[in-house]
Write a protein that holds these residues in place. Structure first.
Motif, mmCIF file in Angstrom:
data_model
loop_
_atom_site.group_PDB
_atom_site.id
_atom_site.type_symbol
_atom_site.label_atom_id
_atom_site.label_comp_id
_atom_site.label_asym_id
_atom_site.label_seq_id
_atom_site.Cartn_x
_atom_site.Cartn_y
_atom_site.Cartn_z
ATOM 1 N N LEU A 251 1.050 -0.758 0.275
ATOM 2 C CA LEU A 251 0.091 -0.354 -0.647
ATOM 3 C C LEU A 251 0.965 1.243 -0.322
ATOM 4 C CD1 LEU A 251 -2.868 -0.886 2.333
ATOM 5 C CD2 LEU A 251 -2.684 -0.384 0.270
ATOM 6 N N VAL A 252 1.896 1.469 0.981
ATOM 7 C CA VAL A 252 2.995 1.936 0.580
ATOM 8 C C VAL A 252 3.498 2.470 -0.251
ATOM 9 C CG1 VAL A 252 5.164 3.717 1.666
ATOM 10 C CG2 VAL A 252 3.795 2.308 3.034
ATOM 11 N N ALA B 267 7.302 2.160 7.272
ATOM 12 C CA ALA B 267 6.730 2.420 5.809
ATOM 13 C C ALA B 267 7.351 3.619 5.194
ATOM 14 C CB ALA B 267 5.347 3.032 6.885
ATOM 15 N N LEU C 59 -1.187 4.576 5.425
ATOM 16 C CA LEU C 59 -0.372 4.379 4.576
ATOM 17 C C LEU C 59 -0.085 4.063 3.068
ATOM 18 C CD1 LEU C 59 -0.219 0.805 5.909
ATOM 19 C CD2 LEU C 59 1.383 3.016 5.958
ATOM 20 N N VAL C 60 -1.214 4.755 2.288
ATOM 21 C CA VAL C 60 -1.183 4.969 1.046
ATOM 22 C C VAL C 60 -1.014 6.624 1.356
ATOM 23 C CG1 VAL C 60 -2.627 5.266 -0.696
ATOM 24 C CG2 VAL C 60 -3.089 2.746 0.131
ATOM 25 N N ILE C 61 -1.747 7.531 2.271
ATOM 26 C CA ILE C 61 -1.161 8.809 1.750
ATOM 27 C C ILE C 61 -0.163 9.025 1.890
ATOM 28 C CG2 ILE C 61 -1.968 10.874 3.151
ATOM 29 C CD1 ILE C 61 -4.889 9.483 3.063
ATOM 30 N N GLY D 130 2.883 7.419 1.257
ATOM 31 C CA GLY D 130 3.616 7.007 -0.001
ATOM 32 C C GLY D 130 3.606 7.689 -0.863
ATOM 33 N N VAL D 131 2.048 8.167 -0.993
ATOM 34 C CA VAL D 131 1.479 9.210 -1.818
ATOM 35 C C VAL D 131 3.044 10.459 -1.405
ATOM 36 C CG1 VAL D 131 -0.283 10.764 -3.543
ATOM 37 C CG2 VAL D 131 -0.427 8.751 -2.494
ATOM 38 N N GLY E 54 1.218 3.973 -3.025
ATOM 39 C CA GLY E 54 1.096 5.198 -3.002
ATOM 40 C C GLY E 54 2.151 5.913 -3.876
ATOM 41 N N VAL E 55 3.398 5.507 -3.346
ATOM 42 C CA VAL E 55 4.988 6.293 -4.139
ATOM 43 C C VAL E 55 4.797 6.091 -5.687
ATOM 44 C CG1 VAL E 55 7.287 6.611 -4.409
ATOM 45 C CG2 VAL E 55 5.913 5.581 -2.230
ATOM 46 N N ARG F 254 -4.883 1.670 7.099
ATOM 47 C CA ARG F 254 -4.607 1.158 6.036
ATOM 48 C C ARG F 254 -4.390 2.916 4.674
ATOM 49 N NH1 ARG F 254 -5.976 -4.642 4.669
ATOM 50 N NH2 ARG F 254 -8.165 -4.215 4.934
ATOM 51 N N ARG F 255 -5.208 3.530 5.118
ATOM 52 C CA ARG F 255 -5.725 4.797 4.200
ATOM 53 C C ARG F 255 -4.065 5.674 4.067
ATOM 54 N NH1 ARG F 255 -9.770 4.976 1.221
ATOM 55 N NH2 ARG F 255 -11.760 3.510 1.773
#
Lengths: 127, 127, 127, 127, 127, 127
Positions: free
Chosen positions: C61-62, D97, D61-63, D65-66, C65-66, D58-59
């Motif tokens: 998930l990380v 992360a 973790l995505v953020i 990454g972004v 995102g990246v 988990r949201r």
């Protein structure tokens, strides 16, 4: 020598025996924006690339780094990898240069760049 | 020689007589993520930067390009400009290298990089 | 277990029953830069991805995102979406993860990522 | 429940016992663009973050990454790292992360993110 | 008028006589993420683009700038260049707008954008 | 009129009654790279910004978009927001322009840009 002439001279050096690709790109751009290829010749090559103080090969290493850092410029990367070869860098040196982007730009962009390089022959390979 | 030793040796070369800045950054990182500075030494310097086939100065030109292309890495750019000086590039050559990013990364990022360079002295300036 | 073995074990887990795509990419890279796929296995997977403290699904998930934040890494995004499925995330969870990038990376990059996801089947769909 | 209420409820969850920082940022934005903080609440949190199908941790973790992929969003990264802690992730998981971004976003952006994380305390540390 | 209706009305204006392309993209997105095209209509067009205070043509100039700055959004750039034509900008004005990105985004991204524009006809060219 | 004179005339227009900030930036750049501010005047303003076919206000909207899309150019964004005001755009129109970046560049970069705008007064506010 005018900015345009200075830029065009540097481009001839960097294109070596294969000026056709750039000529096609510039001709296509000229149909929609006649001044755009002129700006490339005058500014990117006449004002900047042909300055003294750093040789063409080392300039192409800087450009390679910028393009990998930007991502999303596959066509320009291919073009500059060919320029780098004509500026005297070897293919092995370019492999090293792309590997050197790895810790800074990350694997995805370095791998994408290496794939572009793998599609570029040695200069004059067809001669 | 281990990956770590090879990386540390290259770092000593690039830090020259002023290793303190990097040591502080690495020490601060080690307090939160002990493996992170080790990865930098082993991978970025031991695996990549110390490879043969491209000298340290030319590697730093590639890195300079990547950092200007990425933007947003002022601290790392300052560090690598100092490394570049210790690798034998002159300040005038670095000015040229930053100017060479102009047509590819645009004025804002090239100007930001030049401002970072303007804050960097010549190596051993205090000796 | 060596860094390489640890990375290769994690990759086997993430590739599941379809290791061929990665093997082809790595083989192509190895022809031009033999150390590059090894660095991916050792560093990206052996040093980082296989660390304890965060399970493979959350690591993916990380990474998702990246990659959406970077843009321009369509091939790697496809590969990691497949890894995420093999790490136990469902396709619906990946749809949610891509939607979660929307307010941060903007519509164009989120939509591009959703299009990549729409081209990815469920794992073992052909079995 | 309206989009606004749904978003505000999720924000309360993510801000935990320290809602002041966000309130200050939103108040400052509201003085110049009254609709902007409302869009954040309604769209980013009411439409997206509060969707079922992926839990808040988990949201985040995505953020994370972004934001590391984008670079240049230090303030937002700090805010979302605090949200991630309130969503139940531990500081050690966030260290993992951020390390996980390393092979994809490169050392400079991962190190910048780790420095932001090092400035973030554990939630309720002052209680 | 609901957010959706307001967004849909603005989209009809921007799509002019050729709504098919967008409908296909939205339909494909709806198959995997039914809410995603709705978010585009409601938020991007209903909340933002249809606000008073800046006319559609000038909004499209801002969007053109963002997309060139981001890179990597060729499909969206093509779509917005068509919207810009339907909002009343001429093709010559769009050529100027792309040229205006040159000093800020650099030659590679400006040239890539000009190539996208060169593939876009005048509106109603087939009528 | 030379390229330099044409660029300088456009800059005078865009700087209005407050040319000091730019003069300081250019003077600092000139100390390290004497040609860099000249390139800005000649190329960015003399070749590009002063072209006919798109008025200064609309050019600044394109530039605003590029800078938000790039991120990491806070100083240049502030400078161009002031130019936009002097080109005749109102503060409210600039608020709209920044909001228009939201769906394309995401909340973090749009919010960062709005914070820069909130620090910019109306032109001649001190007169």
């Amino acid at each position: 020598m005018s900015r345009y002439e200075r830029g065009a001279a540097r481009i001839r050096e960097l294109d070596g025996e294969n000026p056709e690709r750039r000529q096609e790109v510039y001709a296509a751009l000229a149909r929609i924006a006649p001044d755009l290829p002129r700006f490339a010749v005058e500014f990117a090559y006449g004002d900047i690339h042909s300055r003294p103080g750093l040789d063409p090969a080392r300039r192409e290493l800087v450009i390679l780094g910028v393009l990998v850092g930007l991502g999303d410029t596959r066509q320009q990367l291919a073009s500059h990898l060919r320029s780098a070869l004509n500026a005297g860098l070897t293919r092995d040196e370019l492999v090293e240069a792309v590997l050197q982007t790895l810790p800074y730009a990350g694997f995805p962009r370095a791998i994408n760049a290496m794939e572009v390089l793998s599609g570029i022959g040695t200069p004059r390979s067809d001669g």
